[in-house]
Design an enzyme around this catalytic site. Structure first.
Site, PDB file in Angstrom:
ATOM      1  N   PHE A 273      47.214 -22.253  87.370  1.00 54.42           N
ATOM      2  CA  PHE A 273      46.855 -22.846  86.388  1.00 54.42           C
ATOM      3  C   PHE A 273      47.786 -23.927  86.775  1.00 54.42           C
ATOM      4  O   PHE A 273      49.280 -23.547  86.407  1.00 54.42           O
ATOM      5  CB  PHE A 273      45.931 -21.835  85.736  1.00 54.42           C
TER       6      PHE A 273
ATOM      7  N   ASN B  94      48.913 -17.178  76.964  1.00 54.44           N
ATOM      8  CA  ASN B  94      47.686 -17.717  77.713  1.00 54.44           C
ATOM      9  C   ASN B  94      46.851 -17.520  78.830  1.00 54.44           C
ATOM     10  O   ASN B  94      47.363 -17.757  80.093  1.00 54.44           O
ATOM     11  CB  ASN B  94      48.569 -18.920  78.210  1.00 54.44           C
ATOM     12  N   PRO B  95      46.113 -16.453  78.279  1.00 47.26           N
ATOM     13  CA  PRO B  95      45.105 -15.921  79.730  1.00 47.26           C
ATOM     14  C   PRO B  95      44.030 -16.371  79.881  1.00 47.26           C
ATOM     15  O   PRO B  95      43.849 -17.421  78.761  1.00 47.26           O
ATOM     16  CB  PRO B  95      44.738 -14.941  78.813  1.00 47.26           C
TER      17      PRO B  95
END
Length: 289
Positions: A92, A194-195
């Site tokens: 990510f 920050n899932p």
């Protein structure tokens, strides 16, 4: 070969990216030009003329960006706080919105000696490494469940340690595991997370849908599944007066604060807006004994 104005190359690059639907065409054009030239973006005005091969190299990268290849995949890095981390396929990409969450966490740590910090869903390791850089005496733990993300995080952690930053402690683990970091129960000064939080089925830009790992973006239960797990872990880990900052989807402006308030050990619950004025993260403190 006649040298050419860099300004005109950037104007043309901006036009191409704008037509391609890129959200920040001028910024991306300038950053790609700076990448080719090997300089900071702020120094571009000091380079009026460039050789034709430079213009060609910029054009090739711009063509890739126009196909919605992420800017960070083209440059190979992303920034967070005062550091950069390497990114690419399988991890990510850190976003500017997370800067505010990081700033809140660093402010909480001011005046605390040897604070213990946990970064849940660390991905590239950016949050954990930014904290370790800013707070050299912090003991920073980071965890992710994805092996590719962990490979990137290990690479970045090794690079930051080589630069002189305090090494972080990187683990493979699942935030749904009720025993995760059990040895740290009640000892943690700050939990950052920050899932994955985008509700499944939500349309997202090509840069996200085609390049970010889906499991790092989307979550079940209308995007709240991972957040629920992160809150359970945080309530257990935090010491009295410790803080939590967790990022969420802009549609969660009411739902996530409500979930946090439902944890009776958490207080001072506050929702925060991102750089565009949308609800983006929630902070809280663990109640004092």
């Amino acid at each position: 070969m006649k040298r050419q104005p860099l300004r005109l190359a950037i104007i043309e690059a901006t036009r191409i990216l704008e037509e391609a639907g890129v959200s920040s065409p001028r910024f991306d054009a300038e950053l790609l030009a700076a990448h080719v030239l090997g300089v900071e973006r702020s120094r571009l005005p000091m380079i009026p003329l460039v050789d034709p091969p430079v213009v060609d190299a910029i054009g090739q990268l711009v063509a890739q960006r126009a196909k919605r290849v992420p800017l960070q995949h083209l440059t190979g890095w992303a920034a967070l706080g005062h550091i950069t981390v390497d990114v690419g396929a399988g991890v990510f990409i850190p976003r500017p919105e997370t800067e505010l969450l990081l700033e809140w966490g660093l402010k909480l740590l001011r005046g605390r000696e040897f604070p213990v910090v946990v970064d849940l869903c660390t991905g590239s390791g950016a949050l954990a490494l930014a904290v370790a850089h800013a707070v050299p005496d912090a003991v920073v733990y980071a965890v992710d469940i994805d092996s590719q993300a962990l490979a990137w995080a290990r690479h970045n952690a090794d690079a930051r340690a080589a630069e002189g930053d305090t090494p972080i402690r990187l683990y493979s683990g699942d935030i749904a595991d009720s025993t995760l970091f059990a040895e740290l129960d009640g000892l943690v000064d700050l939990v950052l997370c920050n899932p994955p939080y985008v509700p499944e089925g939500t349309p997202v830009p090509p840069e996200v849908s085609d390049y970010d790992p889906a499991r790092a973006v989307f979550a079940a239960e209308s995007g709240l599944a991972a957040i629920r797990h992160a809150l359970a872990v945080s309530a257990r880990l935090l010491r009295p007066g410790g803080g939590l900052a967790i990022e969420h989807d802009d549609t969660h402006g009411a739902a996530v604060p409500a979930l946090v308030r439902a944890r009776r050990v958490l207080t001072d619950v506050e929702g925060h807006l991102d750089l565009t004025g949308r609800p983006r993260y929630v902070t809280a403190r663990r109640v004092q004994d």
